[in-house]
Design a protein around this motif. Structure first.
Motif, PDB file in Angstrom:
ATOM      1  N   GLY A  85       3.231   1.070   1.447  1.00 11.18           N
ATOM      2  CA  GLY A  85       1.849   0.916   0.996  1.00 11.18           C
ATOM      3  C   GLY A  85       0.980   2.089   1.416  1.00 11.18           C
ATOM      4  O   GLY A  85       0.130   2.556   0.643  1.00 11.18           O
ATOM      5  N   LEU A  86       1.189   2.587   2.636  1.00 11.85           N
ATOM      6  CA  LEU A  86       0.432   3.748   3.099  1.00 11.85           C
ATOM      7  C   LEU A  86       0.742   4.985   2.266  1.00 11.85           C
ATOM      8  O   LEU A  86      -0.142   5.780   1.959  1.00 11.85           O
ATOM      9  N   LYS A  87       2.009   5.140   1.898  1.00 14.14           N
ATOM     10  CA  LYS A  87       2.378   6.275   1.045  1.00 14.14           C
ATOM     11  C   LYS A  87       1.656   6.204  -0.294  1.00 14.14           C
ATOM     12  O   LYS A  87       1.123   7.194  -0.793  1.00 14.14           O
ATOM     13  N   THR A  88       1.634   5.015  -0.873  1.00 13.80           N
ATOM     14  CA  THR A  88       0.969   4.839  -2.165  1.00 13.80           C
ATOM     15  C   THR A  88      -0.518   5.146  -2.053  1.00 13.80           C
ATOM     16  O   THR A  88      -1.104   5.823  -2.909  1.00 13.80           O
ATOM     17  N   GLN A  89      -1.154   4.641  -0.981  1.00  9.84           N
ATOM     18  CA  GLN A  89      -2.576   4.900  -0.793  1.00  9.84           C
ATOM     19  C   GLN A  89      -2.850   6.384  -0.587  1.00  9.84           C
ATOM     20  O   GLN A  89      -3.834   6.930  -1.106  1.00  9.84           O
ATOM     21  N   LEU A  90      -1.974   7.059   0.162  1.00  8.54           N
ATOM     22  CA  LEU A  90      -2.154   8.494   0.361  1.00  8.54           C
ATOM     23  C   LEU A  90      -2.017   9.256  -0.952  1.00  8.54           C
ATOM     24  O   LEU A  90      -2.755  10.214  -1.207  1.00  8.54           O
ATOM     25  N   GLU A 172      10.095   8.044  11.813  1.00 13.12           N
ATOM     26  CA  GLU A 172       9.936   9.400  11.280  1.00 13.12           C
ATOM     27  C   GLU A 172       8.978   9.392  10.093  1.00 13.12           C
ATOM     28  O   GLU A 172       8.133  10.279   9.958  1.00 13.12           O
ATOM     29  N   ASP A 173       9.125   8.381   9.221  1.00 11.50           N
ATOM     30  CA  ASP A 173       8.200   8.262   8.089  1.00 11.50           C
ATOM     31  C   ASP A 173       6.771   8.100   8.576  1.00 11.50           C
ATOM     32  O   ASP A 173       5.824   8.692   8.033  1.00 11.50           O
ATOM     33  N   LEU A 174       6.613   7.261   9.601  1.00  9.80           N
ATOM     34  CA  LEU A 174       5.273   7.005  10.122  1.00  9.80           C
ATOM     35  C   LEU A 174       4.679   8.266  10.739  1.00  9.80           C
ATOM     36  O   LEU A 174       3.482   8.539  10.577  1.00  9.80           O
ATOM     37  N   ALA A 175       5.500   9.041  11.422  1.00  4.08           N
ATOM     38  CA  ALA A 175       5.021  10.309  11.985  1.00  4.08           C
ATOM     39  C   ALA A 175       4.577  11.259  10.868  1.00  4.08           C
ATOM     40  O   ALA A 175       3.551  11.936  10.982  1.00  4.08           O
ATOM     41  N   THR A 176       5.359  11.288   9.782  1.00  4.48           N
ATOM     42  CA  THR A 176       4.980  12.125   8.634  1.00  4.48           C
ATOM     43  C   THR A 176       3.658  11.658   8.044  1.00  4.48           C
ATOM     44  O   THR A 176       2.792  12.474   7.690  1.00  4.48           O
ATOM     45  N   LEU A 177       3.503  10.342   7.936  1.00  5.21           N
ATOM     46  CA  LEU A 177       2.262   9.791   7.383  1.00  5.21           C
ATOM     47  C   LEU A 177       1.066  10.135   8.268  1.00  5.21           C
ATOM     48  O   LEU A 177      -0.036  10.384   7.757  1.00  5.21           O
TER      49      LEU A 177
END
Length: 332
Positions: A85-90, A172-177
């Motif tokens: 969801g965070l990826k989509t919002q970004l 790792e995804d969260l760090a990238t986000l």
């Protein structure tokens, strides 16, 4: 007989005082064997009980581990959905950021097409050699979807040990986000500053008529009404009845409110960003030097003071101290 007696035990059973007693003999060896068997049985019983409770403890611990595994799986699935969801919002924020930059003519990033909708011939990809198409990693997307190669999948049949690797990938995804979010926040700050600058500049641009009337003399060369000789007219003359109110065409600060030679009673406004305006031949001045005015504020009344042949407003616009045709900026 005495030797046999010493090697055995005699057991007497008397059912009641009047009945005949029953006797039997048990050798000491048999007693020792019986005691040994009893002790062995007791030890085996103790071992069995201990083993039983040990197994019960293991089963209870296994049950807890299964419950914990189920909870961890649920958390991982929720975490994965949250990251997605965070990826989509970004992606949406990035697309919105690019659109705003295009609208406001600010710097547009080089990868803008990556976040905006694109189209083309669906059969064109057949002619592209395998391995030449770019594979986007990290956060990607656009108007067409939100698929991302780095997103882990959760399989209900995956062993608990494999969840550690999934959690590592999610971290790792969260760090990238986090990095992308910080970058997007900085982009929005820059965009806000750019929009605020343009908004302030627009508010300081003389874009409306100070008064509606008949333009009797345009900007540029003309014959002077007083000498009959060619002269440069640095503004426009707007003919209206005397004492007609006029307004400021943009935000600014009053730098002159008084007599100014041939202009008679005059007002000068510094709008910032290189814009200055002048209003001459006024009958009455309604502002004072240093006063801040906004677009549409009443600042004076039209008159015929100074070198004037009749009631009108001399309106002049300068950009970086150079007189400019006011009609270039008037929108209404």
């Amino acid at each position: 007989m005495d030797d046999r007696a010493r090697e055995s035990y005699t057991v007497m059973i008397l059912p009641n005082p009047t009945s005949k007693a029953y006797r039997f003999s048990v050798s000491k060896k048999q007693v020792k064997v019986a005691l040994s068997c009893t002790a062995a049985a007791a030890v085996l019983l103790v071992v069995f009980i201990v083993q039983y409770f040990y197994m019960v403890g293991n089963i209870w611990e296994l049950t807890l581990l299964r419950k914990e595994t189920s909870v961890q799986k649920s958390k991982i699935e929720f975490f994965s959905q949250s990251v997605d969801g965070l990826k989509t919002q970004l992606d949406r924020l990035k697309e919105f950021d690019i659109k705003l930059r295009m609208i406001t003519d600010l710097n547009v990033p080089a990868d803008a097409n990556r976040y905006l909708g694109v189209g083309g011939d669906p059969t064109a990809a057949q002619d592209v050699p395998a391995g030449t198409l770019p594979v986007l990693s990290g956060v990607s997307g656009g108007a067409g979807g939100t698929e991302d190669p780095i997103e882990p999948s959760i399989d209900a049949n995956v062993p608990f040990e494999s969840h550690v690797e999934m959690i590592r990938e999610l971290e790792e995804d969260l760090a990238t986000l986090r990095v992308l979010t910080a970058k997007q926040e900085q982009n929005f700050q820059d965009l806000t500053q750019g929009i605020e600058h343009r908004r302030a500049k627009w508010a300081s641009t003389p874009s409306i008529w100070p008064v509606k009337g008949w333009v009797t003399s345009s900007f540029g060369p003309r014959l002077s009404p007083f000498t009959g000789q060619p002269a440069m007219h640095r503004g426009v003359d707007i003919s209206v009845p005397e004492n007609t109110p006029f307004v400021a065409p943009a935000n600014g600060v009053i730098t002159l409110a008084g007599w100014d030679g041939g202009l008679g009673n005059a007002i000068k406004i510094d709008h910032g960003y290189g814009y200055q305006t002048v209003y001459g031949h006024l009958n009455k001045i309604l502002v004072r030097p240093g006063q801040r005015v906004k677009r549409g504020d009443l600042i004076g009344l039209v008159g015929s003071t100074g070198l004037s042949t009749g009631p009108h407003l001399h309106y002049q616009v300068s950009v970086n101290l150079a007189p400019t045709n006011p009609l270039r900026y008037v929108l209404n």
